[in-house]
Design an enzyme around this catalytic site. Structure first.
Site, PDB file in Angstrom:
ATOM      1  CG  ASP A  95      -1.929   0.987   1.335  1.00 53.68           C
ATOM      2  OD1 ASP A  95      -2.839   0.917   0.509  1.00 53.68           O
ATOM      3  OD2 ASP A  95      -1.874   1.870   2.217  1.00 53.68           O
ATOM      4  CD  GLU A 128      -2.226   2.224  -3.582  1.00 51.09           C
ATOM      5  OE1 GLU A 128      -3.321   2.753  -3.755  1.00 51.09           O
ATOM      6  OE2 GLU A 128      -1.576   2.390  -2.524  1.00 51.09           O
TER       7      GLU A 128
END
Ligand code: GLC
Length: 614
Positions: A227, A301
């Site tokens: 993330d 990401e």
């Protein structure tokens, strides 16, 4: 829909047998809150995922990626982690996670978990310790050094340390109160105030995350989706940067804001995005993963641009994959898609990494709805009842055609739960029900991401469309009518028509289209095939056309027998224009995106086809 037999080679040939599994994997994103609820509390859980593994097996994906299921106050849907080594009671127990891993592996599915290293939850013991500690003591300073605490500016330190904005809106700093009750330092949160940023210059933080990696790798997970991979390291001195970071914006490609300020100048990027220092972290993690023999994968990401910056995350010795948001942001537009594909393939080639292709995730308006907007390249942060409402039938047609582009491309593809049902966004969700912090932090100016996180419809006739499974056998056995709590977000009525039980084994359904595409993709090894734009390619007329060639040549050998596999060419043709286009006559078999895609020998607008050439 298939016309004529689509013959496939008789073997499980791989173009390059030495490739690790993830090079061409199709990975299905499960958002645990909204996938399936086994315990009837209205919230999805790991036992629900377990019960629906047969559905995923039927679909034919290679792996699942689970969004966070860790202990969390759920202020940002679980991307606010309070304990990285345990499961939140909402979703089950650590034993449930282990059982799910084992069952998934038994079903031939790999499992990727989400890792959230940029920030913890404010409920994480490290942060509560830091807040409680006296900053005047050494122990207090050490506790605070794991995060980004800074004194304020101006008289009494009443102004934040700099002008950074939170991605979710509002300032990126919140002031603390010292243990004696006086106003104290500020802490940085690039997202919600409940998500304090960690200090990645602190060796203890680095050690902790390597340990977390090992904790899950030891349990057999097949990798990590990382993330905010571009955010961990901040520029020395935390220089001012007043522009709100755009993870989710309408502004097109340049989500990091680089181009507006310094076109092409990456010596001075946004001070909290894409700093050179992040790469050392991933080189270290690569070494940790390399200790394991089951080929675990890391996928970044990273909302960075241009693509050359993105592919720096997948240089040899770093991560293995990075989400290609340029493809996602291209929308339903042939020129933009054509450019995105060309540049992606070029940049991936330079670093020797496979591409990834993705159309939707838990942060985006679902593509079936984006593509039904009057401008199908728009990328709003959520849609509400007072916004333009998408043309649902048009979005549905385009979404099916887009799947044929996505799954035809070589590389790895990511599906978001519900893509395979052609599921639209909930675009009329009542504002009072919204939970995404963006909605509150922008005072409602942005609707946020709840509309794409609405629970899955499994059973058209059941309450809550069978989101609460109610039985051990899953939706096939029917719902436990009347016993379940309502889903945590209500589904729109239209979801009934998209329910899984209306689509599985139903000819012409979106589920069956995906199943067929995934089957052919796997049998022909399209994911490792050779890409070429076809002579039919003319994006300015709205036509995308490319071929993917597998087998033949030196690589096309059957893994078991060693025999040569004949060359296969698949032509992917998509019509994003306004007029019908002729389809090639010499192709024996084809798959069309929907039952009216082919008319009078022509491919209609908003349609796509795969042609198999022998
Ligand atoms: C990532 C996640 C998003 C989350 C944010 C903060 O972008 O995909 O859902 O809100 O990080 O963790």
């Amino acid at each position: 829909m298939t016309t004529g037999p689509l013959s496939t080679p008789p073997s499980e040939a791989r173009n390059r047998p030495e490739n690790p599994w993830w090079v061409d994997a199709v990975i299905y994103q499960v958002y645990p809150r909204s996938f399936a609820d086994a315990d009837g509390d209205g919230m999805g859980d790991l036992a629900g995922v377990m019960q629906q593994l047969p559905y995923l097996e039927q679909l034919g994906v290679d792996a699942i990626w689970l969004s966070p299921f860790y202990v969390s106050p759920q202020r940002d849907g679980g991307y606010d982690v309070a304990d990285y080594r345990d499961v939140d009671p909402l979703f089950g127990t650590l034993e449930d996670a282990e059982a799910l891993l084992e069952a998934a592996h038994g079903a031939g599915l790999r499992v990727i978990v989400d890792l959230v290293p940029n920030h913890t939850s404010s409920a994480h013991p490290w942060f509560t310790e830091a807040l409680a500690a006296d900053p005047a003591t050494e122990a207090g300073r050490a506790a605070r050094d794991r995060y980004m605490f800074r004194p304020g500016q101006g008289p009494g330190g009443a102004q934040p340390p700099n002008n950074w904005q939170s991605t979710f809106g509002g300032p990126a700093w919140t002031r603390t109160v010292d243990p004696h009750g006086t106003p104290g330092d500020w802490y940085l949160h690039l997202f919600d105030s409940s998500q304090p940023d960690l200090n990645w210059d602190n060796p203890g933080v680095r050690d902790e995350f390597e340990d977390i990696l090992r904790f899950w790798l030891d349990r057999g997970v097949d990798g990590f989706r990382v993330d905010v991979a571009h955010g961990l390291v901040k520029a020395e001195g935390l220089p001012d940067h007043g522009i709100r970071p755009g993870m989710i914006t309408d502004s097109g490609e340049d989500v990091s804001g680089h181009a507006e300020e310094n076109p092409g100048d990456h010596a001075h990027p946004v001070p909290y995005h894409d700093q050179e220092g992040v790469h050392a972290v991933y080189r270290d993690w690569n070494q940790v993963l390399a200790e394991y023999s089951h080929e675990p994968v890391m996928v970044a990401e990273a909302w960075v641009s241009p693509l050359e910056r993105l592919f720096r995350y997948v240089r040899p010795g770093e991560m293995h994959q990075a989400f290609n948001f340029t493809f996602l942001l291209a929308g339903w537009d042939a020129v933009r898609l054509s450019d995105a594909i060309t540049v992606s393939l070029e940049e991936a080639g330079k670093v020797g990494a496979p591409n990834t292709w993705v159309l939707s995730n838990h942060d985006t308006v679902r593509h079936a709805s984006r593509f039904g907007l009057s401008d199908p390249t728009r990328y709003p942060n959520g849609l509400g009842a007072e916004d333009e409402q998408p043309d649902e039938a048009l979005g549905w047609r385009r979404a099916r055609a887009a799947a044929m582009i996505e799954l035809g491309l070589p590389g790895s593809a990511y599906l978001y739960q519900g893509d395979e049902l052609g599921l639209p966004e909930h675009t009329t969700l009542d504002d009072s029900l919204r939970q995404d912090p963006t909605f509150v932090r922008t005072a409602g100016a942005e609707k946020g991401r709840d509309g794409c996180r609405v629970p899955m419809p499994w059973h058209a006739e059941a309450p809550g469309f069978g989101f609460t499974l109610g039985t051990d056998e899953g939706y096939d056995a029917g719902p436990a009518a009347g016993t379940a709590t309502a889903p945590w977000l209500p589904q729109p009525e239209s979801f009934g028509a998209y329910a899984a039980d209306r689509q599985v084994d139903v000819e012409g359904s979106t589920f069956e289209l995906y199943r067929e595409l995934l089957g052919v993709r796997g049998e022909l090894d399209l994911g490792t095939g050779a890409f070429a734009w076809s002579g039919l390619h003319s994006p300015e007329l709205g036509v995308l056309a490319f071929t993917v060639t597998t087998g033949g040549g030196q690589h096309g050998h059957d893994l078991d027998s060693g025999e040569r596999v004949p060359e296969q060419v698949v032509l992917v043709l998509a019509n994003l224009g306004e007029t019908a286009v002729d389809v090639p006559e010499d192709d024996a078999a084809a798959i069309f995106s929907h039952h009216e895609a082919l008319q009078d020998g022509q491919l209609m607008p908003d349609s796509a086809a795969w042609f198999l050439k022998r």
